[in-house]
Design a protein around this motif. Structure first.
Motif, PDB file in Angstrom:
ATOM      1  N   GLY A  14       0.797  -1.229   0.000  1.00  0.00           N
ATOM      2  CA  GLY A  14       0.000   0.000   0.000  1.00  0.00           C
ATOM      3  C   GLY A  14       0.824   1.271   0.000  1.00  0.00           C
ATOM      4  O   GLY A  14       0.324   2.348   0.322  1.00  0.00           O
ATOM      5  N   SER A  16       2.085   3.204  -2.449  1.00  0.00           N
ATOM      6  CA  SER A  16       1.661   4.272  -3.368  1.00  0.00           C
ATOM      7  C   SER A  16       0.410   4.977  -2.869  1.00  0.00           C
ATOM      8  O   SER A  16       0.341   6.204  -2.858  1.00  0.00           O
ATOM      9  N   THR A  17      -0.572   4.208  -2.471  1.00  0.00           N
ATOM     10  CA  THR A  17      -1.823   4.776  -1.963  1.00  0.00           C
ATOM     11  C   THR A  17      -1.555   5.602  -0.713  1.00  0.00           C
ATOM     12  O   THR A  17      -2.045   6.727  -0.577  1.00  0.00           O
ATOM     13  N   ARG A  20       0.296   8.914  -1.622  1.00  0.00           N
ATOM     14  CA  ARG A  20      -0.605   9.902  -2.240  1.00  0.00           C
ATOM     15  C   ARG A  20      -1.480  10.578  -1.186  1.00  0.00           C
ATOM     16  O   ARG A  20      -1.642  11.794  -1.181  1.00  0.00           O
ATOM     17  N   LYS A  21      -2.035   9.775  -0.294  1.00  0.00           N
ATOM     18  CA  LYS A  21      -2.904  10.314   0.758  1.00  0.00           C
ATOM     19  C   LYS A  21      -2.105  11.232   1.694  1.00  0.00           C
ATOM     20  O   LYS A  21      -2.566  12.316   2.057  1.00  0.00           O
ATOM     21  N   ARG A  96      -3.480  -8.052  -2.696  1.00  0.00           N
ATOM     22  CA  ARG A  96      -3.515  -6.722  -3.299  1.00  0.00           C
ATOM     23  C   ARG A  96      -2.805  -6.676  -4.648  1.00  0.00           C
ATOM     24  O   ARG A  96      -3.220  -5.955  -5.551  1.00  0.00           O
ATOM     25  N   ARG A 100      -4.745  -5.578  -7.859  1.00  0.00           N
ATOM     26  CA  ARG A 100      -4.222  -4.452  -8.646  1.00  0.00           C
ATOM     27  C   ARG A 100      -4.074  -4.851 -10.114  1.00  0.00           C
ATOM     28  O   ARG A 100      -4.425  -4.096 -11.016  1.00  0.00           O
ATOM     29  N   ARG A 109      -0.566   2.347 -14.407  1.00  0.00           N
ATOM     30  CA  ARG A 109      -0.939   3.058 -13.175  1.00  0.00           C
ATOM     31  C   ARG A 109      -0.238   4.417 -13.118  1.00  0.00           C
ATOM     32  O   ARG A 109       0.863   4.577 -13.646  1.00  0.00           O
ATOM     33  N   ASP A 111       1.368   5.740 -10.777  1.00  0.00           N
ATOM     34  CA  ASP A 111       2.616   5.701 -10.013  1.00  0.00           C
ATOM     35  C   ASP A 111       3.694   4.868 -10.715  1.00  0.00           C
ATOM     36  O   ASP A 111       4.752   4.621 -10.151  1.00  0.00           O
TER      37      ASP A 111
END
Length: 175
Positions: A14, A16-17, A20-21, A96, A100, A109, A111
């Motif tokens: 997780g 990349s997610t 970003r957040k 995941r 994905r 994607r 990223d």
């Protein structure tokens, strides 16, 4: 926190997610190392080109760099003030990665390097499974050395969805 490395135990953790957040919450630009390492059609950047791109990023005052890439850790770590490490179970990471792939078949994607359409193959699955436990051990050593070099540096280890959400709810929102 002004110069943050987001690392993980494996693909699918997780990173990349999360990055970003975090970038949105802190209003700091996020740099995904995969986008610098991979050229179109999954061609690797040269070692010099990849190291140069890492150096240009870390020369800035603020950044969030997402990705492990031990070949450039020596460039990023001295400038980083914080490492956030996502250590999710292998089964979650594998789930995941497959999810994905299914979600992004035929797409690149945001990223990832331009022209690198999502793929999943046996060598990648084997890499994830065979390096997972060794990487956990290596990361612990790396993080201890990171903090020993400068005790003011922080290492934050998050081990699941609840810890990640609590981090955003409690730590980031309270700053």
């Amino acid at each position: 926190m002004e110069r943050i490395m987001v690392m993980g135990v494996s693909a699918g953790a997780g990173k990349s997610t999360f990055a970003r957040k975090l970038g949105k919450k802190l209003d700091i630009d996020v740099y995904h190392l995969d986008a610098y390492f991979w050229k179109p059609d999954w061609v690797q950047a040269s070692k010099e080109e990849f190291r140069d791109s890492n150096q240009k990023i870390v020369d800035q005052d603020q950044w969030i760099i997402e990705g492990n890439y031990s070949t450039t850790y020596d460039i990023r770590a001295p400038r980083a003030d914080t490492i956030i490490y996502l250590e999710l179970p292998l089964t979650i990471c594998m789930y995941r990665v497959v999810k994905r792939w299914l979600t992004n078949i035929g797409k690149t994607r945001p990223d990832m390097g331009a022209g690198c359409k999502e793929k999943l193959d046996y060598p990648f699955i084997k890499f994830i499974i065979t390096t997972y436990h060794k990487r956990k051990q290596k990361m612990r050593i790396r993080f201890r050395e990171f903090q020993e070099a400068d005790p003011s540096k922080k290492v934050i280890i998050l081990k699941g969805r609840k810890e990640i959400q609590a981090y955003f709810d409690n730590e980031i929102c309270s700053n």
